[in-house]
Write an enzyme that holds these catalytic residues in place. Structure first.
Site, short mmCIF file in Angstrom:
data_model
loop_
_atom_site.label_atom_id
_atom_site.label_comp_id
_atom_site.label_asym_id
_atom_site.label_seq_id
_atom_site.Cartn_x
_atom_site.Cartn_y
_atom_site.Cartn_z
N ARG A 43 -5.04 -16.46 -21.79
CA ARG A 43 -6.29 -15.71 -21.51
C ARG A 43 -6.32 -14.43 -22.37
NH1 ARG A 43 -7.98 -10.84 -20.41
NH2 ARG A 43 -6.17 -10.55 -19.07
N ASP A 44 -5.46 -13.50 -22.09
CA ASP A 44 -5.46 -12.22 -22.80
C ASP A 44 -5.25 -12.44 -24.30
OD1 ASP A 44 -5.30 -9.45 -23.33
OD2 ASP A 44 -4.06 -9.06 -21.59
N HIS A 95 1.48 -4.39 -16.53
CA HIS A 95 0.85 -5.12 -17.65
C HIS A 95 0.81 -4.16 -18.85
CE1 HIS A 95 -2.50 -7.95 -19.12
NE2 HIS A 95 -2.50 -6.96 -20.01
N CYS A 105 -6.02 -5.80 -28.86
CA CYS A 105 -7.31 -5.21 -29.08
C CYS A 105 -7.66 -5.43 -30.54
CB CYS A 105 -7.18 -3.71 -28.80
SG CYS A 105 -8.57 -3.02 -27.94
N ASN A 116 -0.10 -7.74 -26.14
CA ASN A 116 0.69 -7.52 -24.94
C ASN A 116 2.16 -7.51 -25.31
OD1 ASN A 116 -1.17 -8.06 -22.37
ND2 ASN A 116 -1.83 -9.39 -24.01
ZN ZN Z 1 -3.66 -7.13 -21.62
#
Ligand code: ZN
Length: 307
Positions: free
Chosen positions: A16-17, A210, A243, A252
């Site tokens: 997902r991320d 996180h 990002c 991450n």
């Molecule tokens: Zn994240």
């Protein structure tokens, strides 16, 4: 010496991320295959997709197809990210295919406005009904508070504001609250201080860390959280995610770097590092570029000295 938990839970959020931050849309079959590899590696919590509007995040527009196609493994808890009522409606059409939801908002007004075009108060109000419905459906709920450790638009984010939001999420039935260092602004001292307070104020809630590795401090922050008794982490295989701006920002904290470090510290994860690395090498091939995880370059530590 700090007392560390003897075992931790890691939720893999790469599908997902990570995938939502890729310029290319990864084919559904590849996503499903990679999620299977992650489950095979012993990841017991996997965030597999989100139900956001397809025009906003086309990379995850196949969420329903991913859920339908994934081979559910026993003992693995599959979660989806839900932005609003509409997203929950769509996800609930596949209710038997997942176990948990995550909802999110930012602790910074500006970031929340830019991300979901709502004030924090409006977000919280919307999430209350999402969480109430999800709980009636028997879904476990995690609330994620983005920019918990700093905001690229507002700078410092008051700790009390973050904790107040977390308390609201707990009241709404979140069994778990995740605190996101969305653009990698946290430092270990700040993290220790934050979780010491969070522990006191949020009893009965699973506190999750996180971290993003934007400035290379992800692992240091993870150790700081661990030192405060945090036993739940979110990370991405390969170091996916992050990002799009500024260019080159990393994602991450990488699952394999985190798992390797925990194992070396004697903290159990239940994850097979070689299996996880196989999944990361495979996603590297799919994406056709090297990813940032250190373990992908160095491999696991070999204490037998075979080189
Ligand atoms: Zn994240």
């Amino acid at each position: 010496m700090a007392e560390y938990p003897s075992e931790v839970r890691i939720r893999e959020v790469g599908p997902r991320d990570g995938f939502q931050n890729e310029p290319e849309v990864i084919p559904t079959a590849e996503k499903v295959r990679l999620i299977g590899m992650l489950a095979d590696a012993g990841l017991k919590r996997i965030e597999v997709t989100s139900f956001v509007r397809a025009d906003v995040i086309p990379q995850l527009s196949d969420g329903a197809d991913v859920l339908a196609a994934l081979e559910r493994r026993e003992g693995v808890s599959y979660s989806v990210l839900i932005p609003n009522e509409r997203g929950l409606d769509n996800a609930l059409e596949h209710r038997d295919r997942f176990d948990e939801i995550s909802v999110f908002l930012s602790a910074s007004e500006t970031h929340n406005r830019k991300n979901v075009n709502r004030s924090i108060a409006e977000s919280l109000e919307g999430l209350m009904s999402v969480l109430a419905r999800a709980r009636r459906e028997g879904l476990r709920c995690e609330g994620v508070v983005a920019t918990s450790f700093g905001c690229p638009y507002e700078g410092a984010v008051p700790r009390d504001r973050v904790l107040e939001i977390a308390e609201r999420l707990r009241e709404a039935g979140c069994a778990e609250v995740g605190f996101g260092d969305t653009t990698g602004m946290a430092n270990p001292r700040q993290v220790s201080d934050f979780y010491a307070h969070a522990r006191d104020r949020l009893e009965g809630v699973e506190l999750t860390a996180h971290f993003h590795n934007t400035r290379g401090q992800g692992l240091a922050n993870a150790v700081a959280a661990l030192g405060e008794g945090v036993a739940s982490f979110e990370s991405s295989f390969g170091e996916l995610g992050g990002c799009p701006v500024p260019p080159g920002s990393t994602g991450n904290v990488s699952s394999e770097d985190l798992v390797s470090m925990f194992h070396e510290m004697g903290v159990e994860t239940g994850i097979d590092l070689e299996g996880l690395l196989a999944a990361s090498r495979s996603v590297q091939e799919v994406l056709g570029r090297p990813l940032g995880a250190h373990l992908l370059t160095a491999g696991p530590i070999d204490w037998d000295g075979q080189g």
